[in-house]
Scaffold this motif. Structure first.
Motif, PDB file in Angstrom:
ATOM      1  N   PRO A 295       0.823  -1.217   0.000  1.00 47.16           N
ATOM      2  CA  PRO A 295       0.000   0.000   0.000  1.00 47.16           C
ATOM      3  C   PRO A 295       0.856   1.266   0.000  1.00 47.16           C
ATOM      4  N   ALA A 296       0.286   2.350  -0.498  1.00 45.42           N
ATOM      5  CA  ALA A 296       1.010   3.622  -0.583  1.00 45.42           C
ATOM      6  C   ALA A 296       1.522   4.071   0.779  1.00 45.42           C
ATOM      7  N   SER A 297       0.762   3.804   1.823  1.00 43.97           N
ATOM      8  CA  SER A 297       1.180   4.210   3.165  1.00 43.97           C
ATOM      9  C   SER A 297       2.474   3.523   3.577  1.00 43.97           C
ATOM     10  N   VAL A 298       2.681   2.279   3.129  1.00 41.56           N
ATOM     11  CA  VAL A 298       3.906   1.538   3.425  1.00 41.56           C
ATOM     12  C   VAL A 298       5.047   2.025   2.539  1.00 41.56           C
ATOM     13  N   LEU A 299       4.747   2.292   1.280  1.00 43.84           N
ATOM     14  CA  LEU A 299       5.788   2.734   0.346  1.00 43.84           C
ATOM     15  C   LEU A 299       6.375   4.094   0.735  1.00 43.84           C
ATOM     16  N   LYS A 300       5.650   4.861   1.519  1.00 47.36           N
ATOM     17  CA  LYS A 300       6.157   6.168   1.958  1.00 47.36           C
ATOM     18  C   LYS A 300       7.107   6.061   3.144  1.00 47.36           C
ATOM     19  N   GLN A 301       7.130   4.914   3.803  1.00 48.41           N
ATOM     20  CA  GLN A 301       7.914   4.772   5.025  1.00 48.41           C
ATOM     21  C   GLN A 301       9.398   4.556   4.730  1.00 48.41           C
ATOM     22  N   ARG A 302      10.248   5.044   5.637  1.00 49.93           N
ATOM     23  CA  ARG A 302      11.696   4.847   5.556  1.00 49.93           C
ATOM     24  C   ARG A 302      12.193   4.399   6.936  1.00 49.93           C
ATOM     25  N   MET A 303      13.003   3.384   6.968  1.00 43.65           N
ATOM     26  CA  MET A 303      13.583   2.909   8.222  1.00 43.65           C
ATOM     27  C   MET A 303      14.574   3.945   8.748  1.00 43.65           C
ATOM     28  N   SER A 304      14.568   4.169  10.044  1.00 43.04           N
ATOM     29  CA  SER A 304      15.511   5.122  10.620  1.00 43.04           C
ATOM     30  C   SER A 304      16.917   4.528  10.632  1.00 43.04           C
ATOM     31  N   VAL A 305      17.898   5.411  10.654  1.00 44.08           N
ATOM     32  CA  VAL A 305      19.291   4.973  10.746  1.00 44.08           C
ATOM     33  C   VAL A 305      19.486   4.155  12.021  1.00 44.08           C
ATOM     34  N   GLU A 306      18.888   4.605  13.099  1.00 42.33           N
ATOM     35  CA  GLU A 306      19.033   3.931  14.399  1.00 42.33           C
ATOM     36  C   GLU A 306      18.472   2.513  14.358  1.00 42.33           C
ATOM     37  N   ASP A 307      17.304   2.328  13.734  1.00 37.24           N
ATOM     38  CA  ASP A 307      16.703   0.993  13.643  1.00 37.24           C
ATOM     39  C   ASP A 307      17.547   0.066  12.776  1.00 37.24           C
ATOM     40  N   ALA A 308      18.076   0.599  11.687  1.00 39.73           N
ATOM     41  CA  ALA A 308      18.908  -0.211  10.802  1.00 39.73           C
ATOM     42  C   ALA A 308      20.164  -0.689  11.529  1.00 39.73           C
ATOM     43  N   LEU A 309      20.830   0.224  12.226  1.00 40.48           N
ATOM     44  CA  LEU A 309      22.060  -0.134  12.935  1.00 40.48           C
ATOM     45  C   LEU A 309      21.780  -1.093  14.085  1.00 40.48           C
ATOM     46  N   ALA A 310      20.653  -0.903  14.767  1.00 40.97           N
ATOM     47  CA  ALA A 310      20.305  -1.785  15.877  1.00 40.97           C
ATOM     48  C   ALA A 310      20.083  -3.211  15.392  1.00 40.97           C
TER      49      ALA A 310
END
Length: 335
Positions: A51-66
C-alpha cells in the motif's frame, strides 16, 4: 584481490567462531530492507505492490544499525525497493563501514550518479547493480526504456570514482542459455564487473508476473548449459563452487534460511526473504520461534522450486568449510 582475501578471512574467522561455540543457527548475511519504494516496476518483483502508506515509510538509521548489531552478521546486503531513494542511505552505509561490516548496496543504478558523491570507496563497501539482460531484454523486464544505458553509465562512473562494483542478474524461463551466456560475457569481458552474481528467477508472492519463474529442473538444465565448455572457470562469479554445482544439479543442499535473515520495516521476516509467515521483533526470536525443519524442498510446497541465495548460499558456504577439498577448490576459484 585484497578485498577478496579480506572478505574471506573475516567470514572464515566468523564461521570458525560459530563452530567453536557450537551454534547451529547463526546469521551470515543480513538482508536489510530499509524501504519498499522503488522508481521501477520490474515484472518479477512484488515490493511496490505494498500500500502507498507503506511505500512512503523509511527505516531510521538507528533501527537499521540496531538490527545489524543485534544480528551480528559480518555481511549486510541492503536491498528494497531502491535503497538510493532513502535520504539517509549514505549515513547507514558509512556507519556500517565504520563497524567494519561488509556492505553490499543493491541498486538499479538510476540514482547512482546523482548520489555517488555521498559515498566513500572502501574495501568494506560494494555497489551491486541489477542487470537482467542486454539492452532490450533488461529494459523490457524493468518496464522503462533507456534503463540499461543509464545502468551501464552509472557502473562506469562508480568504477571511475574508485568503488568496488558488482552485478546481480536474475534469469527466468523465457531466457535461453545463450541469453545468459551473452549477459555474463558482457559483464565479465566488456564492463569488467568485479563480482558477478546470478539468480534463478524465484517466486515473490506479489510479483505481477507469476508465469516465468524457473522450476528446479529448468534451473538445472539452464545452468548446466550456461556453465558448459569451462565457461564458469573464466567468469568472475561471486559464488562458491558448491553453490554453482547446486545450480547445475550436481549437488544437493538443504535450506538454511536462518543464515540470511531479512529485516525490513515490518521486522524480522519468517522464515526468509521470499516468504512471509509473520514478523518478529528480534533475530533471537526469529531463530527460536521458527520451525526451520518445516521449510525447504519436499517439506513446504512453496519451497518446491526455490534455489535462491537466501535458502542455499549459507548451505554452500558450510559445505565448503566442512571439506578440505572444497575449501581448496574455492580458494583456487578466488585466486
Amino acid at each position: 584481490m585484497a578485498v577478496a582475501w579480506r572478505y574471506s578471512l573475516r567470514v572464515g574467522t566468523y564461521l570458525a567462531k560459530q563452530k567453536l561455540l557450537r551454534r547451529k543457527h547463526f546469521p551470515l548475511v543480513l538482508e536489510l530492507e530499509p524501504l519498499f519504494a522503488c522508481n521501477l516496476s520490474c515484472t518479477g518483483c512484488g515490493k511496490i505492490q505494498h500500500p502507498a502508506s507503506v511505500l512512503k515509510q523509511r527505516m531510521s538509521v538507528e533501527d537499521a544499525l540496531a538490527a545489524v548489531e543485534e544480528c551480528g552478521a559480518p555481511v549486510v546486503a541492503i536491498a528494497g525497493g531502491e535503497p538510493l531513494m532513502h535520504p539517509q542511505m549514505h549515513e547507514i552505509v558509512n556507519e556500517l563501514v565504520k563497524r567494519k561490516k561488509f556492505v553490499i548496496l543493491c541498486t538499479n543504478g538510476l540514482l547512482l550518479q546523482k548520489k555517488l558523491k555521498n559515498f566513500t570507496p572502501s574495501p568494506y563497501f560494494t555497489f551491486v547493480l541489477h542487470i537482467d539482460g542486454l539492452k532490450d531484454r533488461h529494459d523490457a523486464i524493468v518496464e522503462k526504456p533507456g534503463t540499461f544505458d543509464e545502468c551501464v553509465a552509472a557502473f562506469k562512473a562508480a568504477k571511475a570514482a574508485g568503488f568496488q562494483v558488482g552485478s546481480n542478474s536474475t534469469f527466468f524461463n523465457n531466457d535461453s542459455p545463450q541469453d545468459v551466456i551473452d549477459v555474463i560475457n558482457f559483464l565479465n569481458d566488456e564492463l569488467k564487473v568485479d563480482q558477478i552474481q546470478l539468480s534463478p528467477g524465484y517466486a515473490y508472492e506479489k510479483a505481477p508476473d507469476q508465469e516465468h519463474f524457473l522450476a528446479v529442473e529448468e534451473t538445472r538444465q539452464m545452468f548446466s548449459k550456461v556453465f558448459g565448455d569451462g565457461r564458469r572457470k573464466r567468469w568472475r562469479l561471486n559464488h562458491s563452487p558448491v553453490f554453482l554445482d547446486f545450480l547445475e544439479g550436481k549437488k544437493e543442499l538443504s535450506c538454511t534460511a536462518w543464515g540470511i535473515p531479512s529485516y525490513s520495516l515490518f521486522g524480522w521476516q519468517k522464515p526468509c526473504y521470499l516468504m512471509s509467515d509473520g514478523y518478529v521483533s528480534s533475530y533471537k526470536e526469529l531463530v527460536e520461534t521458527t520451525d526451520w525443519e518445516a521449510y525447504g524442498r519436499g517439506k513446504d510446497p512453496r519451497c518446491a522450486n526455490c534455489m535462491a541465495h537466501c535458502g542455499y548460499e549459507t548451505s554452500a558456504v558450510l559445505a565448503t568449510m566442512g571439506s578440505l577439498k572444497e575449501s581448496i577448490r574455492a580458494a583456487r576459484m578466488g585466486a
